[in-house]
Motif scaffolding. Structure first.
Motif, PDB file in Angstrom:
ATOM      1  N   TRP A 114       7.660  -7.309  43.006  1.00  0.00           N
ATOM      2  CA  TRP A 114       8.454  -7.138  41.783  1.00  0.00           C
ATOM      3  C   TRP A 114       9.779  -7.887  41.831  1.00  0.00           C
ATOM      4  O   TRP A 114      10.368  -8.166  40.786  1.00  0.00           O
ATOM      5  N   ALA A 115      10.280  -8.135  43.013  1.00  0.00           N
ATOM      6  CA  ALA A 115      11.591  -8.783  43.114  1.00  0.00           C
ATOM      7  C   ALA A 115      11.515 -10.236  42.656  1.00  0.00           C
ATOM      8  O   ALA A 115      10.443 -10.844  42.659  1.00  0.00           O
ATOM      9  N   ALA A 116      12.665 -10.779  42.261  1.00  0.00           N
ATOM     10  CA  ALA A 116      12.714 -12.206  41.930  1.00  0.00           C
ATOM     11  C   ALA A 116      12.386 -12.999  43.199  1.00  0.00           C
ATOM     12  O   ALA A 116      12.802 -12.628  44.296  1.00  0.00           O
ATOM     13  N   GLY A 142      18.113  -5.263  41.121  1.00  0.00           N
ATOM     14  CA  GLY A 142      17.410  -5.346  42.398  1.00  0.00           C
ATOM     15  C   GLY A 142      17.993  -6.443  43.262  1.00  0.00           C
ATOM     16  O   GLY A 142      19.203  -6.686  43.256  1.00  0.00           O
ATOM     17  N   THR A 143      17.103  -7.149  43.950  1.00  0.00           N
ATOM     18  CA  THR A 143      17.537  -8.220  44.845  1.00  0.00           C
ATOM     19  C   THR A 143      18.356  -9.256  44.075  1.00  0.00           C
ATOM     20  O   THR A 143      19.342  -9.797  44.592  1.00  0.00           O
ATOM     21  N   SER A 144      17.944  -9.514  42.836  1.00  0.00           N
ATOM     22  CA  SER A 144      18.646 -10.512  42.020  1.00  0.00           C
ATOM     23  C   SER A 144      20.102 -10.094  41.763  1.00  0.00           C
ATOM     24  O   SER A 144      20.993 -10.949  41.709  1.00  0.00           O
ATOM     25  N   GLU A 164      19.500  -1.111  34.068  1.00  0.00           N
ATOM     26  CA  GLU A 164      18.280  -0.652  34.756  1.00  0.00           C
ATOM     27  C   GLU A 164      17.750   0.592  34.037  1.00  0.00           C
ATOM     28  O   GLU A 164      18.457   1.587  33.922  1.00  0.00           O
ATOM     29  N   HIS A 165      16.495   0.520  33.569  1.00  0.00           N
ATOM     30  CA  HIS A 165      15.960   1.662  32.801  1.00  0.00           C
ATOM     31  C   HIS A 165      15.493   2.804  33.709  1.00  0.00           C
ATOM     32  O   HIS A 165      15.372   3.929  33.274  1.00  0.00           O
ATOM     33  N   ASP A 166      15.265   2.478  34.977  1.00  0.00           N
ATOM     34  CA  ASP A 166      14.717   3.469  35.904  1.00  0.00           C
ATOM     35  C   ASP A 166      15.865   4.046  36.758  1.00  0.00           C
ATOM     36  O   ASP A 166      16.509   3.307  37.518  1.00  0.00           O
ATOM     37  N   VAL A 222      17.408 -12.425  32.741  1.00  0.00           N
ATOM     38  CA  VAL A 222      16.428 -11.464  32.196  1.00  0.00           C
ATOM     39  C   VAL A 222      15.196 -11.387  33.099  1.00  0.00           C
ATOM     40  O   VAL A 222      14.435 -12.343  33.201  1.00  0.00           O
ATOM     41  N   ASP A 223      15.033 -10.233  33.749  1.00  0.00           N
ATOM     42  CA  ASP A 223      13.845 -10.006  34.590  1.00  0.00           C
ATOM     43  C   ASP A 223      13.284  -8.615  34.307  1.00  0.00           C
ATOM     44  O   ASP A 223      12.601  -8.019  35.127  1.00  0.00           O
ATOM     45  N   GLY A 224      13.600  -8.051  33.167  1.00  0.00           N
ATOM     46  CA  GLY A 224      13.122  -6.736  32.777  1.00  0.00           C
ATOM     47  C   GLY A 224      13.365  -6.576  31.287  1.00  0.00           C
ATOM     48  O   GLY A 224      14.036  -7.427  30.682  1.00  0.00           O
ATOM     49  N   ALA A 233       8.150  -7.486  25.966  1.00  0.00           N
ATOM     50  CA  ALA A 233       9.169  -6.479  26.301  1.00  0.00           C
ATOM     51  C   ALA A 233      10.560  -7.080  26.454  1.00  0.00           C
ATOM     52  O   ALA A 233      11.566  -6.389  26.268  1.00  0.00           O
ATOM     53  N   ARG A 234      10.638  -8.368  26.802  1.00  0.00           N
ATOM     54  CA  ARG A 234      11.959  -8.956  27.081  1.00  0.00           C
ATOM     55  C   ARG A 234      12.565  -9.686  25.871  1.00  0.00           C
ATOM     56  O   ARG A 234      13.714 -10.101  25.917  1.00  0.00           O
ATOM     57  N   TYR A 235      11.758  -9.808  24.816  1.00  0.00           N
ATOM     58  CA  TYR A 235      12.245 -10.548  23.638  1.00  0.00           C
ATOM     59  C   TYR A 235      13.561  -9.974  23.076  1.00  0.00           C
ATOM     60  O   TYR A 235      14.466 -10.742  22.722  1.00  0.00           O
TER      61      TYR A 235
HETATM   62  C1  LIG Z   1      10.639  -7.521  37.681  1.00  0.00           C
HETATM   63  S1  LIG Z   1      11.484  -6.096  38.180  1.00  0.00           S
HETATM   64  C2  LIG Z   1      13.088  -6.709  38.444  1.00  0.00           C
HETATM   65  C3  LIG Z   1      13.324  -7.107  39.843  1.00  0.00           C
HETATM   66  C4  LIG Z   1      14.728  -7.600  40.129  1.00  0.00           C
HETATM   67  N1  LIG Z   1      15.130  -8.687  39.304  1.00  0.00           N
HETATM   68  C5  LIG Z   1      14.806  -8.020  41.595  1.00  0.00           C
HETATM   69  O1  LIG Z   1      15.025  -9.196  41.882  1.00  0.00           O
HETATM   70  O2  LIG Z   1      14.611  -7.118  42.431  1.00  0.00           O
HETATM   71  C6  LIG Z   1      11.699  -5.266  36.630  1.00  0.00           C
HETATM   72  C7  LIG Z   1      11.880  -3.776  36.751  1.00  0.00           C
HETATM   73  O3  LIG Z   1      10.755  -3.230  37.403  1.00  0.00           O
HETATM   74  C8  LIG Z   1      11.108  -2.053  38.066  1.00  0.00           C
HETATM   75  N2  LIG Z   1      10.649  -2.173  39.451  1.00  0.00           N
HETATM   76  C9  LIG Z   1      11.183  -2.884  40.446  1.00  0.00           C
HETATM   77  N3  LIG Z   1      10.450  -2.781  41.565  1.00  0.00           N
HETATM   78  C10 LIG Z   1       9.420  -2.000  41.264  1.00  0.00           C
HETATM   79  C11 LIG Z   1       8.308  -1.524  41.992  1.00  0.00           C
HETATM   80  N4  LIG Z   1       8.139  -1.842  43.263  1.00  0.00           N
HETATM   81  N5  LIG Z   1       7.414  -0.750  41.346  1.00  0.00           N
HETATM   82  C12 LIG Z   1       7.588  -0.428  40.063  1.00  0.00           C
HETATM   83  N6  LIG Z   1       8.642  -0.848  39.306  1.00  0.00           N
HETATM   84  C13 LIG Z   1       9.532  -1.616  39.905  1.00  0.00           C
HETATM   85  C14 LIG Z   1      12.614  -1.878  37.964  1.00  0.00           C
HETATM   86  O4  LIG Z   1      12.880  -0.951  36.943  1.00  0.00           O
HETATM   87  C15 LIG Z   1      13.051  -3.275  37.537  1.00  0.00           C
HETATM   88  O5  LIG Z   1      14.206  -3.248  36.742  1.00  0.00           O
END
Ligand SMILES: C[S@@+](CC[C@H](N)C(=O)[O-])C[C@H]1O[C@@H](n2cnc3c(N)ncnc32)[C@H](O)[C@@H]1O
Length: 293
Positions: A114-116, A142-144, A164-166, A222-224, A233-235
């Motif tokens: 999921w990370a960038a 996240g990492t980004s 962050e929605h979560d 934009v990564d979420g 979802a990102r529009y």
């Molecule tokens: C594509 S991820 C974003 C990752 C972020 N840009 C990074 O570099 O870590 C989009 C969203 O997915 C959710 N997410 C991140 N890791 C996850 C995981 N392992 N499982 C489920 N959802 C996750 C978080 O809410 C995050 O904001």
């Protein structure tokens, strides 16, 4: 696909080290010689001794076909392996360069799944270095967020607010920023997805009402929200943020290789008259747009 192309999935090396013939391929290798034998017996009962030529001739043709197919398979496998090695090397190269340049206090967190990806993180960092933005808004965290905070720290100015929605994930990222001593550069805001009414249209996006954003926004990453929340979802990012953007701003959209993100970037460029739009050939692809007013 050639019939002999074995079941090799080029991802994560799962089947790469243990290629297996599919049932269809086993059937071809077993049934074709049996078929040649049956045809030859039938031909012998009709035309007699000249049919004795059938097994060597048909067998040779089958063997020649097998050799050609095998060659296709070996060359195809070599090309796939080479491409995978190159792709993996690119990511290793990017993370090594990043780690060395950013010089993090602790190792950077994982950049798979999921990370960038490392090449996207490098792009984000390069954009920060080239523009020295004062205010960065990130959709997701996240990492980004950590990479952004470190890049701003290297530049010596600027701040990132990550939506962050979560709630759990927001807390996790905030803890990571604290561990690295970067809270003065980055803030994660728990921002559940809510309806935004833009030009008479309801759009589901992060609740920015509790975020302290120093306007204008110079850069948006934009990564979420994740594509699992809804199509496109990102529009909403740019319809919601456009009025808050600086006179000259940049937008980076991750996962640009996906259909929804491609459509999103093209819609943004058209509807908000982007000065430039560029596709970046990264592991997951990305879009870089510039807006000037
Ligand atoms: C594509 S991820 C974003 C990752 C972020 N840009 C990074 O570099 O870590 C989009 C969203 O997915 C959710 N997410 C991140 N890791 C996850 C995981 N392992 N499982 C489920 N959802 C996750 C978080 O809410 C995050 O904001």
């Amino acid at each position: 696909m050639p019939i002999l192309a074995l079941d090799i999935r080029g991802t994560a090396g799962k089947a790469m080290s243990d290629p297996k013939m599919t049932n269809k391929q086993v059937l071809v290798v077993v049934l074709v010689p049996l078929g040649i034998l049956a045809i030859s017996v039938l031909a012998y009962s009709i035309v007699g001794p000249p049919a004795l030529l059938f097994p060597p001739v048909l067998g040779t043709v089958f063997l020649a076909w097998l050799i050609i197919e095998l060659r296709h398979f070996i060359v195809g496998r070599f090309v796939r392996l080479t491409e995978e090695n190159r792709a993996q090397f690119n990511q290793v190269e990017a993370i090594l360069g990043l780690s060395r340049f950013l010089d993090p206090k602790y190792p950077l967190p994982a950049t798979r799944g999921w990370a960038a990806s490392p090449d996207m993180l490098r792009e984000i960092v390069m954009q920060v270095l080239s523009d020295a933005p004062q205010m960065v808004l990130e959709a997701s965290s996240g990492t980004s967020t950590l990479a952004l905070a470190y890049a701003l720290e290297r530049v010596g100015k600027g701040r990132v607010v990550a939506l962050e929605h979560d709630a759990d994930y927001a807390e996790r990222t905030q803890r990571m920023l604290a561990l690295h001593g970067l809270q003065h550069r980055a803030t994660v805001v728990h921002a559940p997805l809510v309806e935004h009414r833009i030009n008479g249209v309801e759009l589901l996006w992060y609740d920015i009402s509790k975020a302290t954003i120093d306007l204008p926004i110079d850069m948006v990453v934009v990564d979420g929200p994740p594509d699992t929340t809804r199509p496109m979802a990102r529009y909403p990012a740019i319809p919601v943020l456009h009025s808050k953007l600086a006179k000259s701003s940049r937008v980076l959209l991750d996962d640009g290789g996906r259909q929804d993100e491609r459509a999103t970037a093209e819609l943004w460029a058209k509807e908000f008259k982007a000065t430039t739009i560029q596709y970046l050939e990264l592991e997951k692809g990305a879009w870089l747009l510039r807006f000037d007013r």
